[in-house]
Design a protein around this motif. Structure first.
Motif, PDB file in Angstrom:
ATOM      1  N   UNK A 134       3.998  10.518  14.348  1.00 24.22           N
ATOM      2  CA  UNK A 134       4.832  11.053  13.504  1.00 24.22           C
ATOM      3  C   UNK A 134       4.885  10.821  12.131  1.00 24.22           C
ATOM      4  N   UNK A 135       4.564   9.537  11.870  1.00 27.48           N
ATOM      5  CA  UNK A 135       4.657   8.990  10.256  1.00 27.48           C
ATOM      6  C   UNK A 135       3.481   9.581   9.695  1.00 27.48           C
ATOM      7  N   UNK A 136       2.269   9.707  10.350  1.00 26.25           N
ATOM      8  CA  UNK A 136       1.177  10.341   9.575  1.00 26.25           C
ATOM      9  C   UNK A 136       1.634  11.849   9.550  1.00 26.25           C
ATOM     10  N   UNK A 137       2.106  12.359  10.384  1.00 25.77           N
ATOM     11  CA  UNK A 137       2.642  14.062  10.262  1.00 25.77           C
ATOM     12  C   UNK A 137       3.356  14.127   8.952  1.00 25.77           C
ATOM     13  N   UNK A 138       4.178  13.265   8.993  1.00 24.49           N
ATOM     14  CA  UNK A 138       5.123  13.639   7.643  1.00 24.49           C
ATOM     15  C   UNK A 138       4.830  13.037   6.327  1.00 24.49           C
ATOM     16  N   UNK A 139       3.624  12.254   6.262  1.00 22.76           N
ATOM     17  CA  UNK A 139       3.246  11.923   5.168  1.00 22.76           C
ATOM     18  C   UNK A 139       2.157  13.163   4.512  1.00 22.76           C
ATOM     19  N   UNK A 140       2.089  13.007   3.091  1.00 31.07           N
ATOM     20  CA  UNK A 140       1.036  14.041   2.526  1.00 31.07           C
ATOM     21  C   UNK A 140      -0.196  13.693   2.442  1.00 31.07           C
ATOM     22  N   UNK A 141      -1.167  14.787   2.300  1.00 27.41           N
ATOM     23  CA  UNK A 141      -2.708  14.417   2.520  1.00 27.41           C
ATOM     24  C   UNK A 141      -2.848  13.398   1.304  1.00 27.41           C
ATOM     25  N   UNK A 142      -3.439  12.335   1.897  1.00 31.69           N
ATOM     26  CA  UNK A 142      -3.708  11.246   0.576  1.00 31.69           C
ATOM     27  C   UNK A 142      -2.746  10.244   0.710  1.00 31.69           C
ATOM     28  N   UNK A 143      -1.579  10.484   1.397  1.00 32.05           N
ATOM     29  CA  UNK A 143      -0.562   9.405   1.309  1.00 32.05           C
ATOM     30  C   UNK A 143      -0.714   8.393   2.299  1.00 32.05           C
ATOM     31  N   UNK A 144       0.086   7.319   2.245  1.00 30.48           N
ATOM     32  CA  UNK A 144      -0.126   6.159   2.887  1.00 30.48           C
ATOM     33  C   UNK A 144       0.962   5.826   3.962  1.00 30.48           C
ATOM     34  N   UNK A 145       0.526   5.191   5.085  1.00 30.43           N
ATOM     35  CA  UNK A 145       1.323   4.799   6.329  1.00 30.43           C
ATOM     36  C   UNK A 145       1.058   3.409   6.371  1.00 30.43           C
ATOM     37  N   UNK A 146       1.794   2.891   6.527  1.00 33.40           N
ATOM     38  CA  UNK A 146       2.082   1.103   6.701  1.00 33.40           C
ATOM     39  C   UNK A 146       3.070   0.635   7.750  1.00 33.40           C
ATOM     40  N   UNK A 147       2.503   0.127   8.730  1.00 28.09           N
ATOM     41  CA  UNK A 147       3.304  -0.266   9.871  1.00 28.09           C
ATOM     42  C   UNK A 147       3.087  -1.736  10.206  1.00 28.09           C
ATOM     43  N   UNK A 148       3.869  -2.691  10.317  1.00 28.02           N
ATOM     44  CA  UNK A 148       3.913  -4.104  10.676  1.00 28.02           C
ATOM     45  C   UNK A 148       4.905  -4.501  11.731  1.00 28.02           C
ATOM     46  N   UNK A 149       4.265  -5.260  12.658  1.00 28.88           N
ATOM     47  CA  UNK A 149       5.062  -5.684  13.807  1.00 28.88           C
ATOM     48  C   UNK A 149       4.431  -7.019  14.105  1.00 28.88           C
ATOM     49  N   UNK A 150       5.287  -8.051  14.869  1.00 29.53           N
ATOM     50  CA  UNK A 150       4.466  -9.273  15.286  1.00 29.53           C
ATOM     51  C   UNK A 150       3.942  -9.071  16.646  1.00 29.53           C
ATOM     52  N   UNK A 151       2.951  -9.891  17.071  1.00 23.95           N
ATOM     53  CA  UNK A 151       2.500  -9.674  18.165  1.00 23.95           C
ATOM     54  C   UNK A 151       2.848 -10.943  19.104  1.00 23.95           C
ATOM     55  N   UNK A 152       3.859 -10.463  20.019  1.00 24.40           N
ATOM     56  CA  UNK A 152       4.798 -11.383  20.633  1.00 24.40           C
ATOM     57  C   UNK A 152       3.848 -12.048  21.939  1.00 24.40           C
ATOM     58  N   UNK A 153       2.624 -11.826  22.195  1.00 28.29           N
ATOM     59  CA  UNK A 153       1.831 -12.728  22.831  1.00 28.29           C
ATOM     60  C   UNK A 153       1.239 -13.845  22.158  1.00 28.29           C
ATOM     61  N   UNK A 154       1.351 -13.962  20.929  1.00 30.21           N
ATOM     62  CA  UNK A 154       0.964 -14.818  20.162  1.00 30.21           C
ATOM     63  C   UNK A 154       1.807 -15.850  19.444  1.00 30.21           C
ATOM     64  N   UNK A 155       2.874 -16.006  19.995  1.00 28.36           N
ATOM     65  CA  UNK A 155       4.134 -16.944  19.724  1.00 28.36           C
ATOM     66  C   UNK A 155       3.760 -18.381  20.265  1.00 28.36           C
ATOM     67  N   UNK A 156       3.326 -19.518  19.391  1.00 28.85           N
ATOM     68  CA  UNK A 156       2.823 -20.825  20.123  1.00 28.85           C
ATOM     69  C   UNK A 156       3.797 -21.741  19.558  1.00 28.85           C
ATOM     70  N   UNK A 157       4.913 -22.078  20.349  1.00 32.20           N
ATOM     71  CA  UNK A 157       5.512 -23.228  20.134  1.00 32.20           C
ATOM     72  C   UNK A 157       4.858 -24.758  20.574  1.00 32.20           C
ATOM     73  N   UNK A 158       5.304 -25.558  19.655  1.00 33.76           N
ATOM     74  CA  UNK A 158       4.662 -26.783  20.144  1.00 33.76           C
ATOM     75  C   UNK A 158       5.703 -27.696  20.992  1.00 33.76           C
ATOM     76  N   UNK A 159       5.305 -27.503  22.420  1.00 28.27           N
ATOM     77  CA  UNK A 159       6.110 -28.170  23.449  1.00 28.27           C
ATOM     78  C   UNK A 159       5.005 -28.915  24.671  1.00 28.27           C
ATOM     79  N   UNK A 160       5.733 -29.848  25.191  1.00 27.88           N
ATOM     80  CA  UNK A 160       4.764 -30.909  25.855  1.00 27.88           C
ATOM     81  C   UNK A 160       3.971 -30.193  27.238  1.00 27.88           C
ATOM     82  N   UNK A 161       5.079 -29.197  28.039  1.00 30.01           N
ATOM     83  CA  UNK A 161       4.580 -28.643  29.256  1.00 30.01           C
ATOM     84  C   UNK A 161       3.810 -27.393  28.861  1.00 30.01           C
TER      85      UNK A 161
END
Length: 265
Positions: A134-161
């Motif tokens: 949908x974002x690409x549909x509503x942008x003009x030819x030559x226009x830019x789409x930018x999307x950013x999100x965290x990868x929740x499988x990559x959160x790395x806390x420092x904990x003992x167990x």
């Protein structure tokens, strides 16, 4: 059941005040990454820009100042309560408009905007591939789409167990509708027909529990895991206590990755 349900991350969006506080805290923690994100966005003076998942409109107003009075900025969000808090930008900024709608069914004509952006939103959308299309549909030819999100499988806390941490964090991240969507964004862009698709990784280092909560609501995970029988009560409490202890002693650490994908129509 209601008490348990209140511990889920998605419930933060049911209350406008809680959602705003959550978004504000997250924005504060991501200030450095935000500067890099802004540098990747091709929002030139006079551009027409759409912010998908705008919340209360902080980015809308910043973009309005950036593109100037000759431009136009529209913020779209699925929360009527958050949209109602949107405010105009300054006198030397572009006119702004706030629209209620869904990211995977944008209420705009084809080729309406020069730039479309979405930040920390696609992870919550029912059909993320449709949202990117949908974002690409509503942008003009030559226009830019930018999307950013965290990868929740990559959160790395420092904990003992390590095993217990993997188990709880994997279960907790699955409360996000699309926890691994960040690693799928490039595929969505390519399948939607975008060209010049590029990926930028933004590392995020969190040294307090408050910072981790701003992005993951981590402090709720131990209580929820115990309440829902994911791990034995004693183990869950010990895991949560270690998190609190490390935070109080100034030893808390968790890091992760945001994925930024840009493409051109």
């Amino acid at each position: 059941m209601n008490a348990i349900a209140q511990l889920k991350p998605a419930d933060i969006w049911r209350d406008a005040d809680a959602a705003k506080n959550f978004l504000d805290q997250a924005a504060a923690e991501l200030a450095a990454a935000k500067q890099q994100l802004d540098s990747l966005l091709r929002a030139e003076p006079g551009a027409h820009v759409l912010d998908v998942g705008c919340g209360t409109g902080d980015d809308v107003r910043a973009l309005a100042a950036r593109v100037g009075p000759a431009g136009r900025v529209v913020g779209l969000d699925s929360s009527e309560q958050l949209i109602a808090r949107g405010r105009p930008a300054g006198p030397d900024a572009a006119p702004v408009e706030f629209v209620l709608g869904q990211a995977d069914a944008l209420p705009f004509d084809d080729a309406t905007f020069d730039v479309v952006r979405s930040e920390r939103v696609i992870q919550h959308v029912p059909d993320p591939a449709a949202a990117v299309a949908e974002m690409l549909r509503v942008v003009k030819p030559g226009g830019q789409v930018l999307v950013t999100d965290p990868d929740h499988g990559m959160w790395a806390p420092d904990l003992d167990d390590r095993e217990l941490t993997r188990r709880i964090m994997t279960w907790w991240s699955d409360h996000v509708p699309n926890p691994w969507v960040a690693r799928r964004l490039r595929d969505f862009f390519v399948r939607a027909g975008a060209r010049d698709v590029a990926i930028t990784l933004q590392p995020v280092v969190l040294t307090s529990l408050a910072a981790a909560d701003a992005l993951t609501l981590m402090s709720r995970a131990a209580t929820a895991a115990e309440a829902q029988g994911v791990v034995p009560a004693g183990q869950a409490r010990a895991w949560g206590a270690e998190i609190e202890r490390r935070d109080q002693e100034g030893r808390f650490l968790m890091f992760g990755t945001f994925v930024v994908v840009t493409g051109v129509k």
